[in-house]
Write an enzyme that holds these catalytic residues in place. Structure first.
Site, PDB file in Angstrom:
ATOM      1  CB  SER A  91      -8.115   3.454   3.057  1.00 33.07           C
ATOM      2  OG  SER A  91      -7.062   2.930   3.699  1.00 33.07           O
TER       3      SER A  91
ATOM      4  CB  SER B 233      -8.324   0.373   5.586  1.00 39.93           C
ATOM      5  OG  SER B 233      -9.045   1.469   5.584  1.00 39.93           O
TER       6      SER B 233
ATOM      7  CE  LYS C  23      -4.010   1.840   2.885  1.00 38.37           C
ATOM      8  NZ  LYS C  23      -4.819   1.536   3.919  1.00 38.37           N
TER       9      LYS C  23
HETATM   10  N1  GLN Z   1     -13.142   3.901   6.395  1.00 39.14           N
HETATM   11  C1  GLN Z   1     -12.576   4.105   7.793  1.00 39.14           C
HETATM   12  C2  GLN Z   1     -12.029   5.736   7.361  1.00 39.14           C
HETATM   13  O1  GLN Z   1     -12.485   6.270   6.551  1.00 39.14           O
HETATM   14  C3  GLN Z   1     -11.311   3.422   7.763  1.00 39.14           C
HETATM   15  C4  GLN Z   1     -10.310   3.471   7.277  1.00 39.14           C
HETATM   16  C5  GLN Z   1      -9.222   2.758   7.437  1.00 39.14           C
HETATM   17  O2  GLN Z   1      -9.086   1.688   8.169  1.00 39.14           O
HETATM   18  N2  GLN Z   1      -7.967   3.178   7.227  1.00 39.14           N
HETATM   19  O3  GLN Z   1     -11.668   6.359   8.371  1.00 39.14           O
END
Ligand code: GLN
Length: 486
Positions: free
Chosen positions: A151, A175, A76
């Site tokens: 994400s 994510s 990532k």
């Molecule tokens: N969807 C969640 C957010 O927008 C979690 C994102 C993540 O785990 N990085 O914060």
């Protein structure tokens, strides 16, 4: 080659069916041909990958190969990599090259893995659909009209499409697990502190954790073996021995006590997702596990608490991007204040700005006790719910997401997007480990079964998922996209 698991690829490398260079070339070719349609990579590191593959082949020829030697993966784009740019999906870091490797990157390289490049992601890991990336949305290989989740959406899409056998993601509120669920792959968020966060660009430091995304639980275990462990450069990384996570794989599930949190099967859960998850749980019963209902009574406070704590930490973490020290700087600033203001206004996207505003507000004088402190108190209650449940059962199971992957553009309202994380976010607030495992489909879109355990029970979770994968072949399904373009 491109649909094999890491464990299978190692056998092929061992028997000299193909070399790491041949495997790497094959996958780089697929990325070239196919990623135009998916957008799952921000940067592809052709030369470095081939050099690493050659080094791995030499290590193998010298009889010194380890379990991950010569295996390709992708990172990532939130993990700092020396000599390769690290963007965090943001215009702010579009030109940023880190002077050092993240701890995870270092460890995986030392284990002989071959990085093919950096995966697309929501900007600074804020999002559930990968639509918040400065580099454009990622498409889900199971259905190009659908999002891959977020994400870590680029990582999940790349693994599902057969561009790379495994990827490393991060999970602050879901994510790793939600994109794994949306793309039909296996993902593990380890216990908070199990894996070093050094060199992982911070979003919400008390929640962020790196973990593996792959085609099987066994592969996640192999990767976690290389990633986990103490690191003096991250003070929240625990000083605790790292077991061999493959050792428990193979333990029978007879007697395993599974809890189904009633709050995870209520309103808002897509009925077809529920059917797939309940069918998966029947498989565990046939393997000798017992199932009972449990309650996590503070579940409905998880999203509000998270959306106070995470933006508060983000507003603090992101204050370092000021146009002076890292990345983007506006043109022709009138003075220092103008430089700060315009660099941030132009460098950050809308969702990141929204969170900085929320976080700055909740941390400001007069609001801190009402919001941040209250949210931390609620967090403690949420954690206690899990600890109480684990007094009675060994693992918890439920859906990873209330729906299968939704259409690109379908969740324009931020709050409806935030509600996507209803089953994943509490896990980060509690710091416990969680997995998502492929468990069926709604039409062509995959469903993920979420498996949760108490702190530091990754070995057990990985085996529970592995036993399921020995009994089912959901994780063996490949999207037509990957096959048509073989
Ligand atoms: N969807 C969640 C957010 O927008 C979690 C994102 C993540 O785990 N990085 O914060």
């Amino acid at each position: 080659m491109h649909d094999k698991t890491l464990a299978e690829l190692t056998r092929s490398l061992e028997t000299r069916e193909f070399s790491s260079r041949e495997l790497t070339q094959h996958l780089l070719g697929r990325i070239d041909r196919l990623d135009g349609k998916l957008n799952s990579f921000i940067t592809v590191t052709y030369d470095q990958a081939l050099a690493a593959a050659d080094a791995a082949d030499a290590t193998r020829a010298a009889g010194k190969a380890g379990p991950l030697t010569g295996l390709p993966l992708a990172l990532k784009d939130i993990f700092c990599t020396r000599d390769v740019k690290t963007t965090a999906g943001s215009r702010m870091l579009d030109n940023f090259v880190s002077p050092y490797d993240a701890s995870v990157v270092e460890k995986l390289a030392a284990a002989g893995t071959v990085s093919l490049g950096k995966n697309n992601m929501d900007e600074f890991a804020m999002g559930s659909s990968n639509e918040n990336s400065h580099y454009g949305p990622v498409k889900n290989p199971w259905d190009l009209a659908a999002v891959p989740g977020g994400s870590s959406g680029g990582s999940a899409a790349a693994v599902a499409a057969g561009l790379v056998p495994a990827a490393i993601g991060t999970d602050t509120g879901g994510s790793i697990r939600q994109p794994a669920a949306f793309c039909g792959i296996t993902g593990l968020k380890p216990t908070y502190g199990r894996v070093s966060r050094y060199g992982m660009i911070a979003y919400a430091s008390s929640l962020d954790q790196a973990g593996p995304m792959a085609r099987s639980s066994e592969d996640c275990a192999l990767l976690l073996n290389a990633m986990a462990g103490h690191d003096l450069r991250d003070s929240t990384c625990v000083q605790r021995g790292v077991p061999d996570y493959t050792e428990e794989l193979g333990t029978a599930l007879a007697g395993l006590k599974i809890g189904l949190p009633s709050e995870y099967f209520g309103d808002g859960l897509d009925p077809q997702v529920e059917t797939a998850v309940r069918d998966a749980i029947k498989v565990f019963e046939s393997l000798g596990a017992s199932v009972r209902e449990v309650s996590l009574p503070h579940t409905h406070y998880a999203i509000p608490a998270y959306y106070v704590i995470a933006p508060a930490e983000a507003s603090s973490n992101l204050s370092r991007f000021d146009g002076v020290r890292f990345g983007y700087r506006c043109d022709n600033p009138a003075d220092l204040i103008d430089l700060y203001k315009r660099s941030r206004a132009e460098g950050f996207g809308d969702e990141v700005k929204r969170r900085i505003l929320i976080g700055t507000h909740t941390l400001s004088e007069g609001f801190f006790d009402a919001y941040y402190k209250k949210a931390q108190q609620v967090r403690r209650l949420i954690r206690q719910d899990f600890l109480d449940a684990f007094e009675e059962v060994d693992v918890l199971m439920g859906p990873a997401s209330p729906t299968p992957a939704f259409d690109l553009g379908a969740n324009k309202d931020p709050v409806s997007m935030y509600l996507q994380d209803i089953y994943t976010i509490a896990v980060n607030l509690a710091g416990i480990p969680g997995m998502s495992v492929p468990a069926g489909f709604v039409g062509s879109r995959p469903v993920g079964l979420q498996i949760l355990g108490s702190h530091f029970t990754e070995a057990r979770l990985l085996n529970v998922a592995h036993q399921f994968q020995q009994a089912t072949d959901w994780h063996r399904q490949h999207p037509a996209f990957a096959e048509e373009n073989a």
